[in-house]
Design a protein around this motif. Structure first.
Motif, mmCIF file in Angstrom:
data_model
loop_
_atom_site.group_PDB
_atom_site.id
_atom_site.type_symbol
_atom_site.label_atom_id
_atom_site.label_comp_id
_atom_site.label_asym_id
_atom_site.label_seq_id
_atom_site.Cartn_x
_atom_site.Cartn_y
_atom_site.Cartn_z
ATOM 1 N N UNK A 112 0.837 -1.204 0.000
ATOM 2 C CA UNK A 112 0.000 0.000 0.000
ATOM 3 C C UNK A 112 0.873 1.255 0.000
ATOM 4 N N UNK A 113 2.071 1.137 0.551
ATOM 5 C CA UNK A 113 3.011 2.267 0.538
ATOM 6 C C UNK A 113 3.844 2.265 -0.746
ATOM 7 N N UNK A 114 3.529 1.341 -1.656
ATOM 8 C CA UNK A 114 4.172 1.331 -2.974
ATOM 9 C C UNK A 114 5.556 0.722 -2.997
ATOM 10 N N UNK A 115 5.937 -0.028 -1.977
ATOM 11 C CA UNK A 115 7.312 -0.530 -1.890
ATOM 12 C C UNK A 115 7.501 -1.860 -2.636
ATOM 13 N N UNK A 116 8.750 -2.062 -3.066
ATOM 14 C CA UNK A 116 9.076 -3.275 -3.829
ATOM 15 C C UNK A 116 8.919 -4.529 -2.982
ATOM 16 N N UNK A 117 8.969 -4.353 -1.640
ATOM 17 C CA UNK A 117 8.836 -5.509 -0.751
ATOM 18 C C UNK A 117 7.369 -5.867 -0.507
ATOM 19 N N UNK A 118 6.449 -5.104 -1.091
ATOM 20 C CA UNK A 118 5.026 -5.368 -0.884
ATOM 21 C C UNK A 118 4.613 -6.699 -1.484
ATOM 22 N N UNK A 119 3.419 -7.127 -1.105
ATOM 23 C CA UNK A 119 2.943 -8.456 -1.508
ATOM 24 C C UNK A 119 2.885 -8.601 -3.021
ATOM 25 N N UNK A 120 2.644 -7.507 -3.741
ATOM 26 C CA UNK A 120 2.576 -7.578 -5.201
ATOM 27 C C UNK A 120 3.745 -6.813 -5.834
ATOM 28 N N UNK A 121 4.833 -6.704 -5.096
ATOM 29 C CA UNK A 121 6.031 -6.069 -5.634
ATOM 30 C C UNK A 121 5.870 -4.590 -5.938
ATOM 31 N N UNK A 122 4.847 -3.975 -5.338
ATOM 32 C CA UNK A 122 4.634 -2.550 -5.574
ATOM 33 C C UNK A 122 3.747 -2.243 -6.761
ATOM 34 N N UNK A 123 3.077 -3.268 -7.290
ATOM 35 C CA UNK A 123 2.224 -3.081 -8.475
ATOM 36 C C UNK A 123 0.757 -2.913 -8.100
ATOM 37 N N UNK A 124 0.390 -3.347 -6.906
ATOM 38 C CA UNK A 124 -1.034 -3.503 -6.599
ATOM 39 C C UNK A 124 -1.678 -2.327 -5.918
ATOM 40 N N UNK A 125 -0.896 -1.525 -5.202
ATOM 41 C CA UNK A 125 -1.517 -0.465 -4.428
ATOM 42 C C UNK A 125 -2.332 -1.064 -3.298
ATOM 43 N N UNK A 126 -3.599 -0.666 -3.206
ATOM 44 C CA UNK A 126 -4.403 -1.107 -2.062
ATOM 45 C C UNK A 126 -5.016 -2.490 -2.261
ATOM 46 N N UNK A 127 -4.738 -3.141 -3.404
ATOM 47 C CA UNK A 127 -5.273 -4.492 -3.598
ATOM 48 C C UNK A 127 -4.710 -5.423 -2.534
ATOM 49 N N UNK A 128 -5.562 -6.054 -1.759
ATOM 50 C CA UNK A 128 -5.059 -6.967 -0.741
ATOM 51 C C UNK A 128 -4.872 -8.338 -1.367
ATOM 52 N N UNK A 129 -3.646 -8.823 -1.311
ATOM 53 C CA UNK A 129 -3.383 -10.097 -1.955
ATOM 54 C C UNK A 129 -2.343 -10.875 -1.164
ATOM 55 N N UNK A 130 -2.642 -12.121 -0.910
ATOM 56 C CA UNK A 130 -1.732 -13.046 -0.225
ATOM 57 C C UNK A 130 -2.280 -14.441 -0.470
ATOM 58 N N UNK A 131 -2.058 -14.971 -1.671
ATOM 59 C CA UNK A 131 -2.743 -16.191 -2.092
ATOM 60 C C UNK A 131 -2.526 -17.370 -1.144
ATOM 61 N N UNK A 132 -1.334 -17.443 -0.503
ATOM 62 C CA UNK A 132 -1.061 -18.589 0.382
ATOM 63 C C UNK A 132 -2.084 -18.709 1.494
ATOM 64 N N UNK A 133 -2.653 -17.587 1.904
ATOM 65 C CA UNK A 133 -3.632 -17.656 2.989
ATOM 66 C C UNK A 133 -5.000 -17.156 2.537
ATOM 67 N N UNK A 134 -5.306 -17.359 1.277
ATOM 68 C CA UNK A 134 -6.674 -17.146 0.823
ATOM 69 C C UNK A 134 -7.077 -15.703 0.580
ATOM 70 N N UNK A 135 -6.106 -14.784 0.458
ATOM 71 C CA UNK A 135 -6.451 -13.426 0.035
ATOM 72 C C UNK A 135 -6.095 -13.322 -1.446
ATOM 73 N N UNK A 136 -7.094 -13.355 -2.298
ATOM 74 C CA UNK A 136 -6.840 -13.422 -3.745
ATOM 75 C C UNK A 136 -7.083 -12.083 -4.429
ATOM 76 N N UNK A 137 -7.354 -11.058 -3.635
ATOM 77 C CA UNK A 137 -7.558 -9.747 -4.240
ATOM 78 C C UNK A 137 -8.869 -9.134 -3.808
ATOM 79 N N UNK A 138 -8.926 -7.817 -3.948
ATOM 80 C CA UNK A 138 -10.159 -7.093 -3.659
ATOM 81 C C UNK A 138 -10.203 -5.927 -4.632
ATOM 82 N N UNK A 139 -11.251 -5.832 -5.393
ATOM 83 C CA UNK A 139 -11.306 -4.850 -6.469
ATOM 84 C C UNK A 139 -11.655 -3.459 -5.996
ATOM 85 N N UNK A 140 -11.533 -2.531 -6.911
ATOM 86 C CA UNK A 140 -11.860 -1.147 -6.612
ATOM 87 C C UNK A 140 -13.286 -0.785 -6.974
ATOM 88 N N UNK A 141 -13.982 -1.682 -7.670
ATOM 89 C CA UNK A 141 -15.376 -1.402 -8.017
ATOM 90 C C UNK A 141 -16.263 -2.099 -6.997
#
Lengths: 428, 326, 320
Positions: free
Chosen positions: B87-116
């Motif tokens: 969310x802070x835009x860092x390369x260490x983020x769950x999506x490598x800094x590409x996702x922004x506020x998209x919550x993603x962590x597939x190993x534990x069942x977070x597959x994303x949350x859309x903006x719409x």
């Protein structure tokens, strides 16, 4: 407040320029930085960019000359201001011209109408497809001579190919020679005119310059021979090292290098008359005459200048000359690269082996010019024996107002020593 | 479900951590550290935390936008570190800094949350269909707000899930106001759980400020889904203490929300309520509660340091790698 | 080689992939029956669990395809008419196309959205569109548009095996077209155009049904011009190289596109050719597309959608 479009000073010696073509029409909106005008000096053509945005009011039309700093157009901030300016001073003739001329040229493109284009050489208004243009460029064709058969007279690839098949010459010259009665071309003093080359641009500049040079100075040419046997050997060994050096060293390159050293020892040769004094130049800028590419009947001449030749290595000189030649042939050369010389070298040997003597004309305001010819095997007498040596003829034209026979002879001796014993070039 | 003492402590700890990270996110946004925007969870933490804390690791959640999924991901046992770095835009983020506020962590069942808003329903049905097909007993829990419930997507998805008895639980976090519009002016009935009845789904309304009530209701619905009995609906009546998003005025229909109403809502703070209950029941001592708060603050501090030390991504090659799969 | 109809080729591709990979399933309204025959009979072989008749809910159908693909399935969502993609735009263009990217490449979304395209049936504005540009302006999606039975089968099999969301547009005007289709397993790689007819004077790029007319026009004009016809087969990835090789040879390009002209595939391709092969063009590029109107119902359709005479006129114009 309207902004002026003035003739820029492109070089130290530039005083005036000719308006070749306006790239926009009277009243057009011009953006700051937009190329708006093509001017031509004795040496180069140059695109002038607008220094501000505004509506264009053209003061001087194509073909007129203007002094450096003179306003040739105005950029009005508003339409109202434009009208006021137009009322004050009407737009120059041909101000709306270029695109109208192009329209008529493109509907009936013929050598005649193309010849009537402003500036003669510009092809930007001729409709031609990109593919056709590519081929025309590859063969160095003047597209003004090609008949376009596409929509609106557009020259197509096929048209260029047909043109090439016919020998790349305009269709008119292919036709059987018509009799005097049927000659529909120009006749001057009862003689039929094959072509008419305007005394403008580079041709005009050369004509004017050569004539003036002979008129204003007292030129005298001294001719003689240098033994270039060792020079040939030196050059041969340098050519063999082309890969390591990165350039192929020419005789011209070596001669510029040698001249710089000889001139340093003989400052009087490296001089100009300015006002009522002879100025001996500390800077050694050697001009090299370059023949431009052949167009239909003519090849242009331009002198490119190797600045500070005395401070450059042989490889640097060689690179500089090649670079300047390329620029000159591609029309990219800047005014400062063809002016400011202090001495000129003209190597007529490049035209062929038999060219040995010439009487070069001084490139004003310099005081001397050296012509050199092709190097030939000649029988000479050395210590009573007839032997074959490599001989280079030289022709030094100098301005007798500045240089007397003595200093000229000393200069030639110094130069001759370097040519016949080029190992001395190693000594600073 | 019978909650053991450690379950209750875990639930409390997740609630406290959620509050701490939520407050940190608001702070970081003001500092320019957190990118884009933020919609705080404050007052509405209990549905996400209660609904996720007792799920299996391989159960799948579709987080609601409040707290940008922090309550749900913390409940799910996902470290907020990678999410907030993202969310802070860092390369260490769950999506490598590409996702922004998209919550993603597939190993534990977070597959994303859309903006719409409301696009959660159809995708959740897809996950649930896959869960049914693969037979591993996974359940999908889809969290959404009262605003989302107004979308037409609900009807298509709810119908399909009910028709095919898919393992999905719909958890509605009804905080009574969708951005600037109160739910009473957006839905004609008192309870959004009525949306379930058209599809024959069981529905329950719970106190969304009572994290245990939420946990119990969602756990029951999840068990039912896991048994193959199909979807059900849990409506949590919850609250929003502040504006919809940081920078939004806290208004409804163009007028400020009634401060007395907000005071009223704040008296039922889900963290405070649960804390006093656990103290009362002797599950926690004051010292325990203080320690849990200190630990949460320490985790926030550690996360902040991690984010501060992390670089921003700067590899345009990432764009191509992320766009198409091999 | 045996001949199959285009719709049978689609059906066979689905059957073979359903057989080959148990993760493949089909979902859509009435797919067990099959509106166009493309899915008919599959339920008898694979059962209702894998040939899923869904409620009339395009949004949920597309959403299911997205969700299930994220968990390792290979759903084929049958949207029936491409026009209906507007109803599930969020799911296709924001979720399927973009979630892999938004998640830093963590996810794969191997789903196929299949739908029929095309006019010439007087079906009006909501059953006649050919929305190539809608798909092409969504990086993350691939787009296949077969123009004969052989490609219909080979491209669909590739689409199902691809690990990315693929939009597979079959043309309603081609459903009954017969052509050779091998019995053995084969796929057609994406991003490989095919030269349908060789020629030296003018290149005509014609995707999907437009290839039909390109060939017809080439035949009609064969005494005057030698026309090269290229079918891109997939518009994303696009085999620009094959098109450039042809344009460099002919110097003339006509692009056919049944989609609405404005901001369409033809405009995009023309720009790319200009960027890469400007100096090889001997005339301005021409395009023949649907005019910038909605597609009217009934006979007025012909004034909007591309007509064969326009194709001929365009070829003549670039060759003038």
């Amino acid at each position: 407040m309207a902004t002026e479009i003035v003739i820029p000073k492109l070089g130290m010696t530039m005083e005036k320029a000719k308006v070749v073509e306006w790239s926009a029409q009277e009243g057009d909106w011009i953006e700051e930085g937009q190329a708006v005008l093509v001017i031509e000096t004795e040496k180069v053509t140059h695109e002038v960019e607008a220094l501000a945005s505004g509506f264009l009011h053209i003061l001087l039309g194509p073909g007129t000359e203007a002094a450096v700093g003179e306003a040739v157009g105005l950029l009005a901030e508003s339409k109202e201001e434009l009208s006021a300016l137009q009322a004050e001073r009407p737009a120059a003739e041909g101000a709306g011209g270029p695109s109208e001329a192009a329209a008529s040229a493109s509907t009936k493109p013929s050598p005649e109408s193309a010849g009537a284009k402003p500036g003669g050489g510009s092809d930007r208004k001729i409709k031609i497809s990109p593919a056709a243009r590519k081929i025309a460029r590859a063969h160095n064709l003047d597209i003004a001579l090609i008949q376009g058969t596409g929509p609106g007279g557009r020259i197509k690839k096929e048209d260029v190919e047909k043109f090439l098949e016919q020998g790349g010459k305009p269709a008119a010259t292919e036709a059987p020679v018509p009799s005097e009665d049927t000659w529909d071309g120009e006749v001057v003093d009862g003689k039929r005119v094959k072509a008419s080359l305007p005394l403008a641009g580079i041709r005009g500049a050369v004509a004017e310059h050569m004539h003036r040079s002979l008129a204003v100075s007292a030129q005298l040419t001294t001719m003689g021979e240098f033994d270039a046997t060792e020079l040939v050997r030196l050059r041969q060994s340098l050519v063999e090292k082309e890969a390591e050096l990165g350039v192929r060293i020419s005789y011209t390159d070596i001669m510029v290098y040698a001249l710089a050293r000889a001139l340093k020892k003989n400052p009087i040769i490296n001089s100009s008359i300015v006002g009522d004094a002879v100025k001996l130049w500390e800077d050694i800028h050697i001009g090299v005459a370059v023949s431009l590419q052949w167009e239909e009947y003519d090849a242009g001449l331009i002198v490119v200048v190797v600045k500070h030749a005395d401070r450059k290595s042989l490889v640097e000189i060689s690179r500089a000359i090649k670079d300047l030649k390329t620029k000159a042939r591609e029309g990219r050369i800047g005014l400062d690269e063809v002016t400011g010389g202090t001495f000129t070298l003209s190597n007529v040997g490049v035209f062929g082996q038999g060219y040995t003597f010439s009487t070069p004309v001084i490139n004003q305001p310099e005081s001397a010019i050296l012509g050199i010819g092709g190097i030939l095997d000649r029988p000479v007498v050395v210590e009573g024996e007839i032997v074959v040596r490599k001989i280079m003829n030289f022709n030094l034209t100098f301005d007798h107002r500045v240089i007397n026979g003595g200093p000229a002879g000393k200069f030639l001796n110094d130069l001759g020593e370097l040519v016949s014993n080029p190992y001395l070039l190693l000594v600073p | 479900m019978k909650f053991e003492k450690e379950d209750l402590v875990k639930l409390y700890r997740n609630l406290v951590r959620t509050r701490a990270f939520d407050e940190a996110a608001v702070r970081w946004l003001a500092q320019g550290k957190l990118l884009a925007f933020y919609h705080p969870a404050q007052g509405g933490e209990a549905p996400g935390v209660g609904g996720c804390t007792f799920l299996r690791d391989d159960d799948i959640v579709y987080p609601h936008l409040r707290g940008h999924g922090l309550p749900h991901m913390i409940g799910k046992g996902i470290s907020p570190k990678l999410y907030l770095a993202e969310h802070c835009g860092k390369a260490t983020g769950a999506a490598g800094g590409m996702g922004g506020f998209h919550s993603v962590f597939p190993e534990k069942g977070a597959l994303g949350a859309g903006g719409t808003i409301g696009s959660c329903f159809p995708v959740s049905v897809g996950w649930a269909l896959a869960a049914k097909k693969n037979g591993r007993g996974q359940v999908v829990v889809c969290f959404f707000g009262d605003g989302s419930a107004n979308r037409g997507t609900w009807h298509e998805a709810a119908n399909m899930a009910a028709l095919w008895k898919l393992p999905v639980v719909w958890v509605c976090e009804n905080n009574g106001v969708a951005q600037f519009v109160p739910i009473e002016d957006a839905y004609p009935l008192e309870d959004l759980s009525n949306l379930a009845s058209a599809f024959g789904m069981p529905a329950v309304v719970v106190d969304g400020q009572d994290v245990m009530a939420v946990a119990e209701a969602v756990t029951a619905a999840v068990e039912r889904a896991r048994e193959g009995k199909g979807p059900s609906f849990v409506e949590c009546k919850t609250a929003r203490f502040g504006p919809h998003g940081i920078g939004n005025p806290d208004k409804v229909h163009g007028k400020d929300r009634d401060p007395r109403q907000i005071e009223e809502l704040k008296r039922r703070d889900p963290v405070a309520l649960f804390r006093s209950r656990l103290l009362e029941q002797g599950v926690l001592t004051e010292e325990d509660a203080e320690r849990i708060s200190r630990e949460a603050e320490a985790e926030v501090a550690e996360t902040e340091a991690f984010i501060d030390q992390s670089p921003f991504p700067d590899d345009p090659g990432m764009l191509d790698r992320a766009l198409y799969a091999e | 080689m045996r001949e199959l109809m285009y719709l049978q080729a689609i059906n066979e591709a689905l059957a073979e992939e359903l057989e080959r990979d148990e993760k493949v399933f089909l979902i859509g309204e009435g797919v067990q029956t099959g509106t166009f025959g493309t899915t008919t009979g599959l339920v008898d072989r694979f059962g209702p669990e894998r040939i899923m008749d869904s409620p009339l809910s395009e949004t949920a159908i597309a959403g299911v395809a997205v969700g299930a693909s994220m968990l390792g399935y290979r759903p084929v969502a049958d949207l029936m008419f491409a026009d209906f993609m507007y109803v599930c735009a969020d799911e296709i263009f924001l979720k399927a196309a973009q979630w892999r990217f938004m998640h830093g490449g963590l996810q794969t979304l191997p789903c196929v959205f299949m739908a029929n395209i095309g006019a010439y049936r007087k079906l009006g504005n909501e059953h006649s569109q050919c929305p190539f540009s809608l798909v092409l302006r969504s990086p993350g999606l691939k787009l296949a548009a077969p123009s004969d039975p052989y490609d219909a089968k080979g491209l669909l099999k590739t689409a199902i095996r691809d690990n990315n969301p693929v939009v597979y547009f079959f043309h309603k005007g081609l459903l009954g077209m017969s052509g050779p289709v091998p019995e053995e397993d084969y796929t057609i790689p994406f991003g490989q155009a095919v030269v349908r007819r060789e020629g030296d004077d003018v290149t005509v790029v014609a995707p999907s049904f437009m290839g039909f007319w390109a060939i017809a026009a080439a035949e009609e004009l064969k005494d005057r011009f030698s026309v090269e016809v290229i079918d891109p087969r997939t518009l994303e990835p696009l085999d620009l190289d094959t098109i450039l090789v042809s344009v460099r040879k002919t110097g003339h390009l006509v692009i056919l596109d049944e989609d609405t002209e404005r901001c369409g595939f033809a405009a995009e391709l023309a720009m790319q050719v200009m960027e890469k092969a400007f100096d090889d063009l001997d005339a301005p590029i021409k395009r023949v597309c649907a005019a910038n109107y909605p597609i009217p119902g009934g006979v007025m359709e012909k004034y909007v959608i591309p007509q064969p005479e326009q194709v001929m006129a365009a070829i003549e114009e670039v060759m003038a």
